[in-house]
Write an enzyme that holds these catalytic residues in place. Structure first.
Site, PDB file in Angstrom:
ATOM      1  CE  LYS A  86      -1.719   1.570   4.063  1.00  0.00           C
ATOM      2  NZ  LYS A  86      -1.526   2.989   4.450  1.00  0.00           N
ATOM      3  CG  ASN A  87       2.107   2.867   3.558  1.00  0.00           C
ATOM      4  OD1 ASN A  87       0.967   3.197   3.241  1.00  0.00           O
ATOM      5  ND2 ASN A  87       2.466   2.668   4.829  1.00  0.00           N
ATOM      6  CB  CYS A 100      -5.164  11.077  11.771  1.00  0.00           C
ATOM      7  SG  CYS A 100      -3.642  10.215  12.084  1.00  0.00           S
ATOM      8  NE  ARG A 118       0.271  10.421  10.426  1.00  0.00           N
ATOM      9  CZ  ARG A 118      -0.155   9.430   9.652  1.00  0.00           C
ATOM     10  NH1 ARG A 118      -1.339   8.897   9.881  1.00  0.00           N
ATOM     11  NH2 ARG A 118       0.579   8.977   8.682  1.00  0.00           N
ATOM     12  CG  ASP A 128       2.944   1.397   9.718  1.00  0.00           C
ATOM     13  OD1 ASP A 128       2.445   2.233  10.491  1.00  0.00           O
ATOM     14  OD2 ASP A 128       3.264   1.671   8.535  1.00  0.00           O
ATOM     15  NE  ARG A 177      -7.182   4.487   5.385  1.00  0.00           N
ATOM     16  CZ  ARG A 177      -6.535   5.481   5.935  1.00  0.00           C
ATOM     17  NH1 ARG A 177      -6.892   5.923   7.129  1.00  0.00           N
ATOM     18  NH2 ARG A 177      -5.535   6.070   5.320  1.00  0.00           N
TER      19      ARG A 177
HETATM   20  N1  EPU Z   1       6.283  14.672  11.114  1.00  0.00           N
HETATM   21  C1  EPU Z   1       6.423  16.015  11.412  1.00  0.00           C
HETATM   22  N2  EPU Z   1       6.400  16.935  10.384  1.00  0.00           N
HETATM   23  C2  EPU Z   1       6.240  16.559   9.081  1.00  0.00           C
HETATM   24  C3  EPU Z   1       6.107  15.189   8.789  1.00  0.00           C
HETATM   25  C4  EPU Z   1       6.142  14.266   9.823  1.00  0.00           C
HETATM   26  O1  EPU Z   1       6.554  16.397  12.579  1.00  0.00           O
HETATM   27  O2  EPU Z   1       6.223  17.427   8.205  1.00  0.00           O
HETATM   28  C5  EPU Z   1       6.342  13.680  12.201  1.00  0.00           C
HETATM   29  C6  EPU Z   1       5.061  12.858  12.338  1.00  0.00           C
HETATM   30  O3  EPU Z   1       4.086  13.522  13.083  1.00  0.00           O
HETATM   31  C7  EPU Z   1       5.589  11.602  12.996  1.00  0.00           C
HETATM   32  C8  EPU Z   1       6.985  11.448  12.388  1.00  0.00           C
HETATM   33  O4  EPU Z   1       7.314  12.718  11.867  1.00  0.00           O
HETATM   34  O5  EPU Z   1       5.709  11.804  14.374  1.00  0.00           O
HETATM   35  C9  EPU Z   1       7.102  10.437  11.267  1.00  0.00           C
HETATM   36  O6  EPU Z   1       6.018  10.582  10.375  1.00  0.00           O
HETATM   37  P1  EPU Z   1       6.128  10.327   8.812  1.00  0.00           P
HETATM   38  O7  EPU Z   1       5.979  11.609   8.092  1.00  0.00           O
HETATM   39  O8  EPU Z   1       7.302   9.481   8.492  1.00  0.00           O
HETATM   40  O9  EPU Z   1       4.789   9.476   8.562  1.00  0.00           O
HETATM   41  P2  EPU Z   1       3.910   9.528   7.275  1.00  0.00           P
HETATM   42  O10 EPU Z   1       4.789   9.753   6.106  1.00  0.00           O
HETATM   43  O11 EPU Z   1       2.757  10.439   7.478  1.00  0.00           O
HETATM   44  C10 EPU Z   1       4.127   6.991   6.676  1.00  0.00           C
HETATM   45  C11 EPU Z   1       3.181   5.851   6.458  1.00  0.00           C
HETATM   46  C12 EPU Z   1       2.555   5.440   7.788  1.00  0.00           C
HETATM   47  C13 EPU Z   1       3.684   5.033   8.736  1.00  0.00           C
HETATM   48  C14 EPU Z   1       4.689   6.188   8.878  1.00  0.00           C
HETATM   49  C15 EPU Z   1       5.884   5.839   9.734  1.00  0.00           C
HETATM   50  C16 EPU Z   1       2.423   6.215   4.193  1.00  0.00           C
HETATM   51  C17 EPU Z   1       1.319   6.586   3.272  1.00  0.00           C
HETATM   52  N3  EPU Z   1       2.168   6.251   5.505  1.00  0.00           N
HETATM   53  O12 EPU Z   1       3.341   8.054   7.222  1.00  0.00           O
HETATM   54  O13 EPU Z   1       1.741   4.314   7.525  1.00  0.00           O
HETATM   55  O14 EPU Z   1       3.157   4.710  10.003  1.00  0.00           O
HETATM   56  O15 EPU Z   1       5.156   6.595   7.580  1.00  0.00           O
HETATM   57  O16 EPU Z   1       6.563   4.762   9.205  1.00  0.00           O
HETATM   58  O17 EPU Z   1       3.508   5.866   3.757  1.00  0.00           O
HETATM   59  C18 EPU Z   1      -0.023   2.796   7.915  1.00  0.00           C
HETATM   60  O18 EPU Z   1       0.249   2.253   6.824  1.00  0.00           O
HETATM   61  O19 EPU Z   1      -0.811   2.269   8.745  1.00  0.00           O
HETATM   62  C19 EPU Z   1       0.589   4.081   8.261  1.00  0.00           C
HETATM   63  C20 EPU Z   1       0.105   4.871   9.203  1.00  0.00           C
END
Ligand code: EPU
Length: 423
Positions: free
Chosen positions: A22-23, A116, A121, A305, A399
């Site tokens: 998915k990701n 969320c 996030r 995850d 999802r």
């Molecule tokens: N963060 C910030 N600022 C930003 C971006 C992120 O503070 O601009 C923080 C977030 O709040 C969090 C940390 O950085 O505390 C890491 O978040 P990240 O941005 O890496 O997460 P994401 O990109 O929103 C993806 C996956 C998630 C997975 C996380 C961590 C996708 C579509 N989603 O989310 O997947 O948990 O990386 O590995 O790739 C899931 O599949 O169930 C899922 C939630």
């Protein structure tokens, strides 16, 4: 809303095929915005998040023919570079159209994702990075409004590694003028996979999968044909399911190379895991499992995850396990539900202490996050034979897991979907 009914006490035996990730599929679908012509994605999982992304691409003006595992995306005559709140609120990953839209069309309006269930996030790192490439960004009435002439390559140093943030910047940099260097990048395999696709499109991406990525932008990019890598989190989830329920299952096409931290912990707990060609065999015999401590971390550390699923496993292990969540501030929503099934778990801030060896009983439970929902299905598997667990609000599970109840039933679990169960 559907529910999944799980009756416990069954060992799992047989073969589970692992679907595409998915990701990895979500950013790659967004990358189709970077070119004209027809892009072909293979091995795409049939998931609600894929439907949401397809709907978003259609709203933006693309034609999408989605019949997973095959998805075809081709450019329509008009583009509307705007991602509305109604779609972004269903799936935060929609933020990944921002980079491609801006780089390709010079403007983008994307609803600011709210908080969320698993945490606030923010997307500040995405915005900071795009500004470094020359975008002007403001927030107006809940929307990110971004504009630029032509993005220009630059150095971007992320304050923290972010998966979708790294991916957004890679896509934007692929059409920027000159060379971009991204520092302190997320090293997740899905980032590496996006790098492969951008290279197929004609950009020169070097270092994806490490913490420094160099991208040589191009004036134009070409459409692509790509088969999505297997889903490491789906594979890890079924490893835990087999470990928890007991049994012997071959996970077909499981990406063991991306699961080192999970496999190391499972082996430490007493689970047998071995590679068989491109598949992975998971076995757990009669010997009790050992409690192990886990701390989530960015890849290659233990993935957040997989935290909820591992917590269920620790409920049936001998001893007390300490599980620390360091990525998201509110990712223990499964704990009160597991307690309703009899689990003994204390939470202190971001750390849970799981007292194992207590039998779980059936209950009606629900979760508001996809991995938490998966953990509740696994909890249902480990209850006794006459126990029944209804996992409500299955749309969260849908999802991110393709036909979970069928895949589990095919290896001997008693799992059925109940249509329209109130939740
Ligand atoms: N963060 C910030 N600022 C930003 C971006 C992120 O503070 O601009 C923080 C977030 O709040 C969090 C940390 O950085 O505390 C890491 O978040 P990240 O941005 O890496 O997460 P994401 O990109 O929103 C993806 C996956 C998630 C997975 C996380 C961590 C996708 C579509 N989603 O989310 O997947 O948990 O990386 O590995 O790739 C899931 O599949 O169930 C899922 C939630």
């Amino acid at each position: 809303m559907d529910a999944i009914r799980v009756r416990g006490g069954r060992r799992l035996e047989g073969i589970i095929p692992i679907s595409g990730a998915k990701n990895a599929a979500l950013p790659i679908l967004c990358a189709t915005l970077l070119s004209d012509g027809e892009s072909l994605l293979r091995n795409v999982p049939a998931l609600r998040d894929i439907d949401t992304t397809s709907a978003l691409l259609r709203f933006l003006g693309r034609k999408v023919d989605a019949s997973p595992p095959l998805v075809r995306v081709f450019a329509g005559s008009d583009v509307r570079p705007e991602a509305p709140y109604e779609l972004v609120k269903q799936m935060r990953a929609s933020i990944m159209v921002l980079g491609p839209l801006l780089a390709r069309f010079g403007r983008a309006k994307v609803s600011l994702p709210g908080g969320c269930q698993i945490g606030s996030r923010p997307v500040d790192q995405h915005l900071k990075g795009l500004e470094a490439l020359g975008a002007t960004i403001s927030v107006q009435r809940g929307y990110i409004v971004a504009e630029c002439k032509r993005l220009r390559g630059n150095e971007v140093v992320f304050d923290i590694p972010t998966v979708t943030g790294t991916e957004n910047l890679m896509m934007a940099a692929a059409l920027a003028k000159g060379r971009t260097t991204l520092v302190n990048c997320a090293r997740e395999p899905e980032v590496e996979e996006l790098g492969r696709v951008l290279n197929k499109m004609g950009a020169i991406v070097d270092g994806a999968g490490t913490d420094v990525i160099h991208i040589e932008g191009r004036d134009e990019l070409a459409p692509f044909d790509h088969a999505i890598v297997a889903d490491r989190i789906e594979a890890g989830t079924y490893m835990v399911a087999v470990a928890a329920a007991g049994g012997d299952v071959l996970l077909e096409n499981a990406p063991l190379e991306y699961l080192e931290a999970v496999v190391a912990k499972l082996r430490q707990a007493g689970v047998e895991i071995g590679r068989e060609g491109s598949s992975v065999r998971v076995r757990r015999g009669e010997k009790p499992l050992r409690a192990i401590d886990i701390t989530t971390a960015p890849h290659p550390g233990f993935p957040t995850d997989m935290q909820a699923q591992m917590m269920v496993l620790m409920c049936v292990a001998q001893g007390t396990a300490r599980i620390a969540e360091t990525i998201f501030e509110n990712r223990f929503m499964h704990v009160p539900e597991l307690r309703r099934m009899g689990a003994m778990i204390d939470v202190d801030g971001h750390t849970a202490h799981v007292h194992g060896g207590v039998p779980l009983t059936g209950a009606k439970v629900m979760a508001t996050d996809l991995r938490a929902s998966a953990s509740l299905v696994i909890a249902g598997l480990v209850t006794a034979e006459n126990e029944e667990t209804d996992v409500l609000r299955v749309y969260h599970l849908d999802r991110g897991y393709e036909h979970m109840e069928t895949k589990l039933a095919n290896v001997g679990a008693d799992t059925t979907r109940i249509k329209g169960e109130a939740g």
